[in-house]
Design an enzyme around this catalytic site. Structure first.
Site, mmCIF file in Angstrom:
data_model
loop_
_atom_site.group_PDB
_atom_site.id
_atom_site.type_symbol
_atom_site.label_atom_id
_atom_site.label_comp_id
_atom_site.label_asym_id
_atom_site.label_seq_id
_atom_site.Cartn_x
_atom_site.Cartn_y
_atom_site.Cartn_z
ATOM 1 N N ILE A 97 0.847 -1.196 0.000
ATOM 2 C CA ILE A 97 0.000 0.000 0.000
ATOM 3 C C ILE A 97 0.883 1.247 0.000
ATOM 4 O O ILE A 97 1.879 1.318 0.731
ATOM 5 C CB ILE A 97 -0.979 -0.035 1.195
ATOM 6 C CG1 ILE A 97 -2.019 -1.131 0.935
ATOM 7 C CG2 ILE A 97 -1.668 1.315 1.387
ATOM 8 C CD1 ILE A 97 -3.021 -1.355 2.032
ATOM 9 N N LEU A 98 0.550 2.198 -0.857
ATOM 10 C CA LEU A 98 1.380 3.402 -1.006
ATOM 11 C C LEU A 98 0.800 4.545 -0.167
ATOM 12 O O LEU A 98 -0.421 4.705 -0.085
ATOM 13 C CB LEU A 98 1.434 3.795 -2.484
ATOM 14 C CG LEU A 98 2.088 2.739 -3.396
ATOM 15 C CD1 LEU A 98 1.753 3.001 -4.865
ATOM 16 C CD2 LEU A 98 3.609 2.717 -3.191
ATOM 17 N N HIS A 114 -7.688 -4.115 -9.864
ATOM 18 C CA HIS A 114 -8.149 -4.852 -8.686
ATOM 19 C C HIS A 114 -9.122 -5.939 -9.150
ATOM 20 O O HIS A 114 -10.015 -5.668 -9.963
ATOM 21 C CB HIS A 114 -8.832 -3.906 -7.691
ATOM 22 C CG HIS A 114 -9.278 -4.617 -6.455
ATOM 23 N ND1 HIS A 114 -8.392 -4.989 -5.466
ATOM 24 C CD2 HIS A 114 -10.493 -5.077 -6.081
ATOM 25 C CE1 HIS A 114 -9.060 -5.650 -4.527
ATOM 26 N NE2 HIS A 114 -10.327 -5.712 -4.876
ATOM 27 N N ASP A 155 -7.750 1.231 -2.810
ATOM 28 C CA ASP A 155 -8.811 0.922 -3.787
ATOM 29 C C ASP A 155 -9.902 1.987 -3.804
ATOM 30 O O ASP A 155 -11.046 1.717 -4.219
ATOM 31 C CB ASP A 155 -9.432 -0.474 -3.529
ATOM 32 C CG ASP A 155 -8.410 -1.592 -3.666
ATOM 33 O OD1 ASP A 155 -7.519 -1.479 -4.515
ATOM 34 O OD2 ASP A 155 -8.499 -2.569 -2.904
ATOM 35 N N ALA A 184 -11.374 -10.253 -17.904
ATOM 36 C CA ALA A 184 -11.505 -8.839 -17.509
ATOM 37 C C ALA A 184 -10.150 -8.133 -17.356
ATOM 38 O O ALA A 184 -9.844 -7.202 -18.097
ATOM 39 C CB ALA A 184 -12.305 -8.743 -16.216
HETATM 40 C C1 GAR Z 1 -4.132 -9.896 -10.111
HETATM 41 O O1 GAR Z 1 -5.297 -10.667 -10.031
HETATM 42 C C2 GAR Z 1 -4.394 -8.495 -9.615
HETATM 43 O O2 GAR Z 1 -5.646 -8.000 -9.959
HETATM 44 C C3 GAR Z 1 -4.292 -8.699 -8.136
HETATM 45 O O3 GAR Z 1 -3.222 -9.603 -7.957
HETATM 46 C C4 GAR Z 1 -3.082 -10.412 -9.115
HETATM 47 C C5 GAR Z 1 -1.673 -10.260 -9.645
HETATM 48 O O4 GAR Z 1 -1.434 -11.165 -10.705
HETATM 49 N N1 GAR Z 1 -4.087 -7.445 -7.449
HETATM 50 C C6 GAR Z 1 -4.613 -7.163 -6.265
HETATM 51 O O5 GAR Z 1 -5.240 -7.956 -5.600
HETATM 52 C C7 GAR Z 1 -4.334 -5.758 -5.766
HETATM 53 N N2 GAR Z 1 -5.243 -5.394 -4.711
HETATM 54 P P1 GAR Z 1 -0.241 -10.928 -11.749
HETATM 55 O O6 GAR Z 1 1.048 -10.717 -10.942
HETATM 56 O O7 GAR Z 1 -0.198 -12.225 -12.521
HETATM 57 O O8 GAR Z 1 -0.578 -9.750 -12.611
#
Ligand code: GAR
Length: 209
Positions: A97-98, A114, A155, A184
């Protein structure tokens, strides 16, 4: 001077499938107003770094444990981003978190993907598989993904795009995560990135006449 591409930095922590979607979108021309020029990971072993190397993109690992504190961690990222002349920052599975100090430095220039339809299953503690576990435990029939601007509220920034995805009987968190990524996240993240890059370039060109 008129410019036609925005410099994009992608912040990652894990597998980097969303980073890959961005790289592929740049190659296919879906992203045409921006160029991915830097990938920063806060985890040294993240597979996302390998993906960036393969695409010939500069990478940097900045781990919190190697920094004095959270402020030092963000300071190091700001130094790297500013010295690379970054215009847009994409959080693609970046699990840290930033603070407001960081987000206000790049106001309206940081976007995040997200894996739910915000305002459901989001905020502190909702990340990765936990989001899908919560959605399944609640029993929603539709979930999806959201791309939004990043501000100091986790978020909580303005929504750019959302896409709904069906939840099916028997879904596990892993199965739902994969469907939401494929249907998505990997679509709306590149589209949103192009939209924000275009806005930044248009505004800059207007200012510079
Ligand atoms: C993705 O599903 C992204 O939406 C989620 O983590 C995954 C990363 O996958 N992010 C969050 O939950 C942020 N709150 P990836 O490293 O394969 O892109």
């Amino acid at each position: 001077m008129l410019t036609d591409v925005a410099k994009i930095a992608v912040l990652v922590s894990g597998g980097g499938t969303n980073l890959q979607a961005l790289i592929d979108a740049e190659i296919s021309g879906i992203i045409k107003s921006g160029k991915i020029t830097l990938v920063i990971s806060n985890k040294s072993g993240a597979y996302a770094i390998e993906r960036a190397h393969r695409a010939g993109i500069d990478t940097l690992v900045i781990e919190k444990k190697a920094c004095r504190d959270a402020e030092d961690f963000e300071e190091k990222m700001i130094d790297a981003l500013d010295s690379a002349g970054i215009d847009i920052i994409v959080l693609a599975g970046f699990m840290s978190i930033l603070s407001e100090r960081f987000t206000s430095h790049y106001k309206d220039r940081i976007i995040n993907v997200h894996p739910s339809l915000i305002p459901s299953f989001c905020g502190a503690g909702f990340y990765g598989l936990r989001v899908h576990e919560a959605a399944l435990a609640y029993g929603v029939k539709v979930s999806g993904a959201t791309v939004h601007f990043v501000n100091e509220i986790p978020d909580g920034g303005k929504i750019i795009m959302q896409k709904a995805v069906e939840v099916r009987d028997g879904d596990t968190p892993e199965v739902l995560q994969k469907r939401i990524m494929e249907e998505a996240e990997w679509k709306i993240l590149p589209l949103s990135c192009e939209q924000v890059c275009r806005t930044v370039i248009n505004e800059r060109n207007k200012r510079n006449g």
